[in-house]
Structures are given as structure tokens and as C-alpha cells.
Design a protein around this motif. Sequence first.
Motif, short mmCIF file in Angstrom:
data_model
loop_
_atom_site.label_atom_id
_atom_site.label_comp_id
_atom_site.label_asym_id
_atom_site.label_seq_id
_atom_site.Cartn_x
_atom_site.Cartn_y
_atom_site.Cartn_z
N ARG A 90 29.97 40.08 71.37
CA ARG A 90 29.46 39.68 72.68
C ARG A 90 28.14 40.38 72.98
NH1 ARG A 90 29.21 41.25 77.89
NH2 ARG A 90 29.54 39.64 79.51
N GLU A 91 28.05 41.65 72.64
CA GLU A 91 26.82 42.40 72.90
C GLU A 91 25.65 41.84 72.08
OE1 GLU A 91 29.80 43.73 72.22
OE2 GLU A 91 30.22 44.34 74.31
N GLN A 92 25.90 41.49 70.84
CA GLN A 92 24.84 40.92 70.00
C GLN A 92 24.41 39.55 70.53
OE1 GLN A 92 27.14 41.26 66.36
NE2 GLN A 92 25.64 42.70 65.51
N VAL B 237 22.48 33.76 84.27
CA VAL B 237 23.11 33.00 85.35
C VAL B 237 24.59 33.38 85.41
CG1 VAL B 237 23.72 30.67 86.11
CG2 VAL B 237 21.47 31.10 85.09
N GLU B 238 25.10 33.59 86.61
CA GLU B 238 26.53 33.92 86.76
C GLU B 238 27.39 32.81 86.16
OE1 GLU B 238 28.03 36.59 87.78
OE2 GLU B 238 26.17 37.65 88.22
N PRO B 239 28.47 33.15 85.47
CA PRO B 239 29.12 34.46 85.34
C PRO B 239 28.68 35.29 84.13
CG PRO B 239 30.55 32.80 84.43
CD PRO B 239 29.32 32.08 84.92
N GLY B 240 27.52 35.04 83.56
CA GLY B 240 27.05 35.83 82.43
C GLY B 240 27.52 35.28 81.09
N VAL B 241 27.69 36.18 80.13
CA VAL B 241 28.13 35.79 78.79
C VAL B 241 29.65 35.89 78.75
CG1 VAL B 241 27.98 36.31 76.32
CG2 VAL B 241 25.96 36.59 77.78
N VAL B 242 30.29 34.73 78.67
CA VAL B 242 31.75 34.64 78.77
C VAL B 242 32.25 33.62 77.74
CG1 VAL B 242 31.81 35.28 81.23
CG2 VAL B 242 31.53 32.86 80.57
N SER B 243 33.55 33.45 77.67
CA SER B 243 34.09 32.39 76.81
C SER B 243 33.69 31.04 77.39
CB SER B 243 35.62 32.50 76.72
OG SER B 243 36.20 32.31 77.99
N MET B 244 33.66 30.02 76.54
CA MET B 244 33.17 28.71 76.98
C MET B 244 33.92 28.15 78.19
SD MET B 244 32.11 26.89 73.34
CE MET B 244 33.61 27.41 72.45
N PRO B 245 35.26 28.17 78.21
CA PRO B 245 35.95 27.60 79.38
C PRO B 245 35.71 28.37 80.67
CG PRO B 245 37.43 27.77 77.49
CD PRO B 245 36.20 28.56 77.16
N TYR C 191 38.83 29.53 73.74
CA TYR C 191 38.29 30.82 74.17
C TYR C 191 37.64 31.58 73.02
CZ TYR C 191 40.68 29.94 78.53
OH TYR C 191 41.07 29.37 79.72
N SER C 192 37.50 30.95 71.88
CA SER C 192 36.85 31.59 70.73
C SER C 192 35.35 31.65 70.96
CB SER C 192 37.15 30.80 69.45
OG SER C 192 38.54 30.64 69.27
N GLY C 193 34.74 32.80 70.71
CA GLY C 193 33.29 32.92 70.83
C GLY C 193 32.84 33.07 72.27
N PHE C 194 31.52 32.94 72.47
CA PHE C 194 30.93 33.20 73.78
C PHE C 194 29.86 32.17 74.13
CE2 PHE C 194 32.53 37.36 72.49
CZ PHE C 194 33.25 37.71 73.61
N ALA C 195 29.60 32.09 75.42
CA ALA C 195 28.59 31.15 75.93
C ALA C 195 27.88 31.80 77.10
CB ALA C 195 29.27 29.85 76.40
N GLY C 196 26.66 31.32 77.37
CA GLY C 196 25.93 31.84 78.51
C GLY C 196 24.71 31.00 78.80
N VAL C 197 24.13 31.24 79.96
CA VAL C 197 22.91 30.54 80.40
C VAL C 197 21.96 31.57 80.99
CG1 VAL C 197 21.93 28.81 81.97
CG2 VAL C 197 24.17 28.40 80.89
N GLY C 198 20.70 31.50 80.58
CA GLY C 198 19.69 32.39 81.13
C GLY C 198 18.55 31.60 81.74
N ARG C 199 17.84 32.23 82.67
CA ARG C 199 16.71 31.58 83.37
C ARG C 199 15.46 32.44 83.19
NH1 ARG C 199 18.83 31.39 87.98
NH2 ARG C 199 19.39 29.21 88.22
N THR C 200 14.33 31.77 82.91
CA THR C 200 13.06 32.49 82.81
C THR C 200 12.53 32.81 84.20
OG1 THR C 200 11.86 30.39 82.69
CG2 THR C 200 12.41 31.46 80.61
N ALA C 201 11.89 33.97 84.30
CA ALA C 201 11.35 34.41 85.59
C ALA C 201 10.04 33.73 85.88
CB ALA C 201 11.16 35.92 85.56
#
Length: 270
Positions: free
Chosen positions: A223-225, A236-244, A260-270
Motif C-alpha cells: 500500500r505504501e509503495q 481524494v477521500e478516502p485515499g488509497v483503499v481496496s477497490m470496493p 478486496y485484493s490490491g489497492f485503488a486511489g484517486v489523486g488531484r493536481t493542484a
Amino acid sequence: MERPAWAPQGIDLSVPSVSRMYDYYLGGSHNFEVDREAARRAMEFMPGLPKIMKANRAFMRRTVEFASAQGISQFLDIGSGIPAAGHVHEVVAALDPDATVLYVDHDPVAVAHSRAVLEGNPKAGVVNADLREPGKILRSQEAAALLDLERPVAVLLNFVLHFVEDKDQPYRAVAELRDALAPGSLLTITHASYDGVPVPQEDTEASVAVYSDIRNPLVMRSREQIARFFDGFELVEPGVVSMPDWRPAGPADQEDPYAYSGFAGVGRTA
């Protein structure tokens, strides 16, 4: 083996393709027996692989809807694979008929089939390119025709970064994309990890080994990597979490455990 009309000349039908294996997991028809055999070998150790792929597609739909609600009307899907029903351009078209989509893949079958699916669609296109060389993607004629980098773009890197080994500098590639994006752009990522997989790690390792055997090593990151890919982005909330768990459309606890395998997330450029 007879070559179907959708398979371009020049590809080796005896070599499994990650894109076609993914198509098989999703129940598609654009795959060969060599792809199905490799996928079945991986599923011997992780029978829930199709559930993982479907969770990835569900995450994609939610993030595309989120991006559209933020006023984004340009989508760059890198590692897009073979378009199946409900792919990005269809989800986008239902939300904003004027929105544009550029698919990117280095698999000639995925590119050829995308061109066939998108023929006559002025709002969507495909380019044969590789995430490892983001400059070529951004400087392509297809990008110039469909994307205005002076305005926000949603970049989708779903289930592609784990096929980029550390020696190929995946963090550099994502940073190069980030630096080319206008403020308010979004980056979505899904990534394989040993975390959350509901089988012993040795079984997961055996499934991962299938991809190494077909010369497409699968890099499982923590998750950290995975969170490091969002350096320079506002998560973007809720951060880096499982896909569901990323802004679920319904009760997430009803999902299959494999989702729930692996991780997902969304980020926004400033």
C-alpha cells in the motif's frame, strides 16, 4: 490456428497476451486458447481472479462518474486493453456526449480491436504506445486531436502499473504525466498487492508466477509503495483503499472477498 478478423497480422497467436487474458476473465470473446490456458493456470491458485477484474471495472465506472461530476470532459486511459461492454468511452458518452477519450495500449490486438470498435466515433481514439514513454503518448497525433492539456484531464492507470518493473522507472513515468497535466486533473490507479488477497501468499505467488512465465512479470507492491505514485497529487477521500471501499455505490461488505485484493486511489493536481 485460423486467424479471426479482429486479430491483426503479425501477432504470434501462440503467445499469451495479458490484454486477452483480462478479456477472458471478464467473459469476453477476444481471446485465444493460449490465453485461456494461461488464465486457467493462474486461476488454479487464485480462482477469484475474475472477481478482481470485475471490481476493477466497477471502480473505473465510479471514478469516471466522479471525474465527470467534477467537470472533467477529457479522459486518457493508459493500458486500456480490449474494449468490452461498458468501457470508458461508453460510460463517458452517457454522462457527457461532448467528452473525449483516448485509449493507449502497447498490445497490437487491443489497439486493432479498439480501432474497430471506435470507427466513426470522433470523440474517442486509440494510440499504440507504452506507459514507460509518456512523452510519446502526450505528443502523439491522437492526443493532439482529442486532448487539450491546458484543461483538466482524467488519467486512468488501472491495472497497468503492476506490469511496469522498478527498473523501468514507473514512478518517473507517473511524475512525467503529472507534470504535463493542468490543475484540477485527476489520476486514478488500481494496483495488485499481496494485501487483501483471501488465499495464502504462496498461492498468490504461484498465480503471479504464471505472468512471469509468459514474459509479463506482475509486480506486487505494498500500500505504501502504491501510495507513492500519488506524490505531488492531493489524494481524494478516502485515499488509497481496496477497490470496493473507494466511494462504493452500494454496501461494500456485500462484495466477494477477492474484490478486496490490491489497492485503488484517486489523486488531484493542484
